[in-house]
Every structure is written in structure tokens, then in C-alpha cells.
Motif scaffolding. Structure first.
Motif, PDB file in Angstrom:
ATOM      1  N   UNK A 154      -5.888  -9.856   5.721  1.00  0.00           N
ATOM      2  CA  UNK A 154      -4.680  -9.197   6.530  1.00  0.00           C
ATOM      3  C   UNK A 154      -4.651  -7.678   6.130  1.00  0.00           C
ATOM      4  N   UNK A 155      -5.187  -7.283   4.989  1.00  0.00           N
ATOM      5  CA  UNK A 155      -5.221  -5.734   4.734  1.00  0.00           C
ATOM      6  C   UNK A 155      -5.896  -5.069   5.773  1.00  0.00           C
ATOM      7  N   UNK A 156      -5.582  -3.953   6.098  1.00  0.00           N
ATOM      8  CA  UNK A 156      -6.383  -3.197   6.974  1.00  0.00           C
ATOM      9  C   UNK A 156      -7.135  -2.126   6.189  1.00  0.00           C
ATOM     10  N   UNK A 157      -7.986  -1.626   6.744  1.00  0.00           N
ATOM     11  CA  UNK A 157      -8.784  -0.369   6.232  1.00  0.00           C
ATOM     12  C   UNK A 157      -7.953   0.451   5.383  1.00  0.00           C
ATOM     13  N   UNK A 158      -7.098   1.072   5.932  1.00  0.00           N
ATOM     14  CA  UNK A 158      -6.370   2.189   5.457  1.00  0.00           C
ATOM     15  C   UNK A 158      -5.585   1.547   4.216  1.00  0.00           C
ATOM     16  N   UNK A 192       0.658  -1.163  -0.151  1.00  0.00           N
ATOM     17  CA  UNK A 192      -0.018   0.098   0.043  1.00  0.00           C
ATOM     18  C   UNK A 192       0.735   1.202  -0.051  1.00  0.00           C
ATOM     19  N   UNK A 193       1.941   1.358   0.649  1.00  0.00           N
ATOM     20  CA  UNK A 193       2.823   2.328   0.989  1.00  0.00           C
ATOM     21  C   UNK A 193       3.553   2.704  -0.392  1.00  0.00           C
ATOM     22  N   UNK A 194       3.854   1.495  -1.159  1.00  0.00           N
ATOM     23  CA  UNK A 194       4.567   1.761  -2.302  1.00  0.00           C
ATOM     24  C   UNK A 194       3.840   2.180  -3.492  1.00  0.00           C
ATOM     25  N   UNK A 195       2.639   1.876  -3.361  1.00  0.00           N
ATOM     26  CA  UNK A 195       1.598   2.105  -4.340  1.00  0.00           C
ATOM     27  C   UNK A 195       1.135   3.558  -4.296  1.00  0.00           C
ATOM     28  N   UNK A 196       0.986   4.038  -2.957  1.00  0.00           N
ATOM     29  CA  UNK A 196       0.481   5.482  -2.749  1.00  0.00           C
ATOM     30  C   UNK A 196       1.528   6.593  -3.106  1.00  0.00           C
ATOM     31  N   UNK A 197       2.908   6.023  -2.675  1.00  0.00           N
ATOM     32  CA  UNK A 197       3.848   6.807  -2.818  1.00  0.00           C
ATOM     33  C   UNK A 197       4.215   7.079  -4.364  1.00  0.00           C
ATOM     34  N   UNK A 198       4.368   5.956  -5.256  1.00  0.00           N
ATOM     35  CA  UNK A 198       4.383   6.099  -6.568  1.00  0.00           C
ATOM     36  C   UNK A 198       3.248   6.955  -7.052  1.00  0.00           C
ATOM     37  N   UNK A 232      -6.310  -1.028   2.262  1.00  0.00           N
ATOM     38  CA  UNK A 232      -7.217  -1.127   1.056  1.00  0.00           C
ATOM     39  C   UNK A 232      -7.455   0.031   0.353  1.00  0.00           C
ATOM     40  N   UNK A 233      -7.653   1.312   1.369  1.00  0.00           N
ATOM     41  CA  UNK A 233      -8.035   2.319   0.449  1.00  0.00           C
ATOM     42  C   UNK A 233      -7.040   3.017  -0.223  1.00  0.00           C
ATOM     43  N   UNK A 234      -5.899   2.878   0.290  1.00  0.00           N
ATOM     44  CA  UNK A 234      -4.639   3.563  -0.108  1.00  0.00           C
ATOM     45  C   UNK A 234      -4.017   2.823  -1.530  1.00  0.00           C
ATOM     46  N   UNK A 235      -4.558   1.715  -1.707  1.00  0.00           N
ATOM     47  CA  UNK A 235      -3.866   1.050  -2.892  1.00  0.00           C
ATOM     48  C   UNK A 235      -4.919   1.377  -4.036  1.00  0.00           C
ATOM     49  N   UNK A 236      -6.335   1.513  -3.640  1.00  0.00           N
ATOM     50  CA  UNK A 236      -7.232   1.658  -4.891  1.00  0.00           C
ATOM     51  C   UNK A 236      -7.129   3.328  -5.145  1.00  0.00           C
ATOM     52  N   UNK A 237      -6.804   4.003  -4.079  1.00  0.00           N
ATOM     53  CA  UNK A 237      -6.611   5.526  -4.308  1.00  0.00           C
ATOM     54  C   UNK A 237      -5.469   5.653  -5.268  1.00  0.00           C
TER      55      UNK A 237
END
Length: 441
Positions: A242-246, A208-214, A248-253
Motif C-alpha cells: 500500500x506504500x506509494x513510490x513517494x 512517511x511524512x513524520x519520518x521525512x519531517x523529523x 517509499x522514497x521519503x522514508x528511506x531518504x
């Protein structure tokens, strides 16, 4: 007279009357450089450049100071090779300890960092020392303040970079917003390659962090698209358990913001969110979820209805102006009827007041209510008064057009607003207006 003995004081003359201390004569071969035969000790590491700060972790007294070559700091060079007790390291050993080199080339009149990695040979360092070096690298990434520092840290320590480092690097690069600069192109390309190599080892948080940052880094669309698709494949293949709500949201965002379509990923995220029954989703996460699905064109009616019910259940507690306007915008654009949600949003806006709404929030709110055929005259009048009070400052052409279109569609007439919009359009001389904006007005 009788001498008084002070407590804790030994018998004898006062300190001023004692014998003078005998001077210590240094050994000529050890301390005196002027004496023939003196041999100066070789320093353990090369001198440190004053322009590059030295960061030593806690409890690292036995760690020699890092060597700096060309103003660049290598973390791995701070640690001796296991089994080596020599009092000095020569320049060749320090340079080859990580098997990587950094050089600067000039292309199109600008400097570009180029990292050429050589095969990493066995350098004798233990796993314990590698772990210590990785901890030091994590600390330096956290303290880096610019994109050039982040890319230098990656280039110089690529041999020990792991998934946690990559997650932090991408997260900080996204905040800098200048990673799309052409001078960083080669460094970004190598970082993408390294991330792709380690993508299978990443967990939910790292993905999620990598996708969000990219996505926030605003890289080249083709390059970002291929990179995010690789992340999407890895995410779907490992499963979203195992994905938390944040997360899940960050990766689709990230996919929606970058304009990358991945139907399998969005379907998997929707199924997982419904499976979790949206438990633990905060206002921003609920809003960004439906906004991302609508922006990417991956509409899911079941998910939308579940989000509306959860928002109403939470009584919109903690929703900010942008979140209130975005959630009704997404539902209006998707054509999903949610009367309870619209009523709750209108009541919450009137309760909070409109003083914190910016131009986009005001325009999107009335556009959404007019599109959904939910005509709340009290809300429209309040929005008109706030827009006039702000003198339409910051309103873009599309927002001006959407504002008057929404009032006309809802049948709410506020002459002050219409006059203010007309004056603002004349003042801007229709600069930036497209034919659709003009026709809507």
C-alpha cells in the motif's frame, strides 16, 4: 387633475406626509442599565485577546467564540459540553475542558514552553463535537507560520491530536528548519512521545511524512535516531503493502539524511520497489532512491540495475540537473556498471546545457564519470567551460579538488580550468582545505 397611480404603490398620501413612526420604549429591566434592577447578561465566553486571531470554520454559527487564556487558543474550548444549556461558562470549566495546561519556564536565560498534561476526565462532549474540534485543529495547523505556533497548537490540544495532525505538524516543522532550537526541546520531546504512542495507528502516508519531517528538522542525533527506529519497526511490522513510490522514497531518504541505519527497513523497501517494478516512479523518486541507499550504505545491486533500466526507459525525461548528477554519483560510488545510463546522462546534459548546473552538480558529474572510467571528452570540455564562465563562484574546497582530480583521471587537459582553480585556491588561501583536498589537487 387625476392622480397617477404608480405600479406596486398603495393608495395614500406621499411618504413625506405620512404619520411619524411611534418610538419604541425599551423595557427598563432588559435594555436600560441606568434603571435599578437591571441585570446584565453574562457573556458565553471570556473576552478575546486582540493579539490572538480568532478562526471560525464554515457553517459554525452556533459555535461560541473560543476563549483565550494567556494569549493561547484552545480548540476544544470552542465547543460547549453536551447537554449544557447554561448561558455562561466560568473560568474553571473552560480551563479544564481539555485537561491540559501550558506554562512558561525560564532555563539558561531563555523561555521554554512546558506543557503539563493532566488525566483527561469525562467532560461530557460527544464524539461529534470532538470531530468538529479536530477539523478546526487541522485548519489551524495548516495556517500556522512558525514553529512556536505549531508547538503551542500541539500542547494546547494534545488530548484530541490524532495521526493526521501529527503528520501535518512534523511536515511543517521540517520546513521551518528551526525545531532544533534548545528553547523548543521540551515541546519536541512531548511531541515525539505522543507520536510514538500513536505510531501503530499510522498509515503509509503518515509514517512517511513524520519520518521525512523529523529528518528535515535536524533534531539531536540521539533523539532522532530512537524516534526513527521506532518508525522503522512500525513500518516493517505492518508491511509495506500500500506504500506509494513517494512514500517509499521519503522514508528511506529520511533515514539516510539523519544517518540512521536500519537494514530491515531498507531491505523491505527494496523488495517492495522491485515488486512494484518501479511503476509510477518519477525522476526525483528514482534518483532519491539510489542516493538514499548509497548514503546509508545499504547497497542493493538488483535495485540499482532496475533503477538504471527504468531511467533509460523513460529517456531521462523530466530529469533536472541535480537529479542527473546525483544518479551517476550514486552509481559511481556503488561501483555498479551501467554504461547505457552514463551515455544517456551525458547526452541529456549536452541537450539541456550546463547553464542551470551549480558548483556541486558540475563537480559531482565529472567525478562520477571519472570514477566509473567513462571518459566523455565532449562532456568534460563543456563542464570546464561552464566552470570557467562562472568564475568558480560558490565552489567549495572539496568541489575544486574533485574537479581537477576528475579531469586528471580522465586524461582531459583544459588549461583554462587549471589556471582558474589555481587562482581560486590562492584567493581562498587554502581556507577550509583538508589534507586530502590538497593531495588530490
Amino acid at each position: 387633475s387625476r392622480q397617477v397611480r404608480m405600479p406596486g404603490r398603495k393608495r395614500g398620501p406621499p411618504p413625506s406626509q405620512g404619520r411619524a413612526a411611534r418610538p419604541v420604549i425599551p423595557h427598563p429591566r432588559v435594555h436600560d442599565p441606568a434603571v435599578a434592577g437591571y441585570r446584565q447578561r453574562t457573556p458565553i465566553c471570556a473576552p478575546i485577546s486582540s493579539a490572538c486571531p480568532v478562526i471560525i470554520g464554515r457553517g459554525s454559527r452556533s459555535i461560541p467564540k473560543p476563549a483565550v487564556k494567556n494569549g493561547t487558543l484552545r480548540i476544544a474550548d470552542k465547543f460547549r459540553r453536551e447537554g449544557s444549556h447554561s448561558p455562561s461558562f466560568n473560568k474553571h470549566e473552560l480551563s479544564d475542558s481539555t485537561g491540559s495546561h501550558l506554562r512558561t519556564i525560564v532555563r539558561d536565560g531563555s523561555k521554554i514552553l512546558l506543557h503539563t498534561r493532566q488525566p483527561v476526565r469525562g467532560n461530557g462532549r460527544s464524539d461529534k463535537m470532538d470531530k468538529r474540534a479536530q477539523i478546526e485543529l487541522s485548519g489551524m495547523i495548516s495556517e500556522a507560520n512558525s514553529s512556536i505556533d505549531l508547538l503551542k497548537l500541539f500542547a494546547d490540544n494534545e488530548a484530541i491530536v490524532n495521526k493526521i495532525h501529527l503528520s501535518n505538524l512534523w511536515n511543517k516543522l521540517g520546513r521551518r528548519r528551526d525545531a532544533s532550537n534548545p528553547r523548543f526541546a521540551l515541546g519536541i520531546t512531548q511531541m515525539i512521545q505522543r507520536t510514538t504512542d500513536l505510531i501503530e495507528t499510522c498509515g503509509p502516508r503518515e509514517l512517511a511524512n513524520i519520518a521525512h519531517g523529523a529528518a528535515k528538522a535536524r533534531l539531536d542525533l540521539g533523539e532522532t535516531g530512537r524516534f526513527l527506529k521506532a518508525i522503522g519497526i512500525a513500518t516493517v511490522s505492518r508491511g509495506l503493502h500500500g506504500f506509494k513510490p513517494q512514500e517509499l522514497v521519503n522514508i528511506v531518504w529520511a533515514f539516510a539524511t539523519a544517518g540512521v541505519n536500519d537494514d530491515k527497513l531498507f531491505a523491505a523497501v527494496s523488495d517492495e520497489a522491485l515488486k512494484q517494478q518501479l511503476h509510477g516512479f518519477k525522476p526525483q523518486e528514482l534518483t532519491n532512491m539510489v542516493w538514499s541507499f548509497e548514503k546509508a550504505g545499504a547497497r542493493n545491486k538488483k535495485l540499482y540495475i532496475a533503477v538504471a533500466n527504468e531511467a533509460v526507459k523513460q529517456k531521462l525525461y523530466g530529469f533536472k540537473p541535480q537529479e542527473l548528477s546525483n544518479i551517476v554519483w550514486a552509481f559511481a560510488r556503488a561501483g555498479v556498471r551501467a554504461c547505457k545510463l552514463y551515455t544517456a546522462v551525458a547526452n541529456e546534459i549536452m541537450k539541456q546545457g550546463l547553464h542551470c548546473f551549480n558548483s556541486q552538480d558540475l563537480a559531482n558529474t565529472v567525478w562520477a564519470f571519472a570514477t566509473a572510467c567513462v571518459h566523455n571528452k565532449e562532456l568534460f570540455v563543456a563542464v570546464a567551460e561552464e566552470a570557467v564562465r562562472q568564475n568558480l563562484r560558490g565552489f567549495k574546497p572539496q568541489e575544486l579538488a574533485n574537479m581537477v582530480w576528475a579531469f586528471a583521471t580522465a586524461g582531459v587537459r583544459v588549461d583554462k580550468l587549471y589556471m582558474a582553480v589555481a587562482n581560486e585556491v590562492v584567493r581562498q588561501r587554502l581556507h577550509g582545505f583538508i589534507p586530502q583536498n590538497i593531495s588530490n589537487m
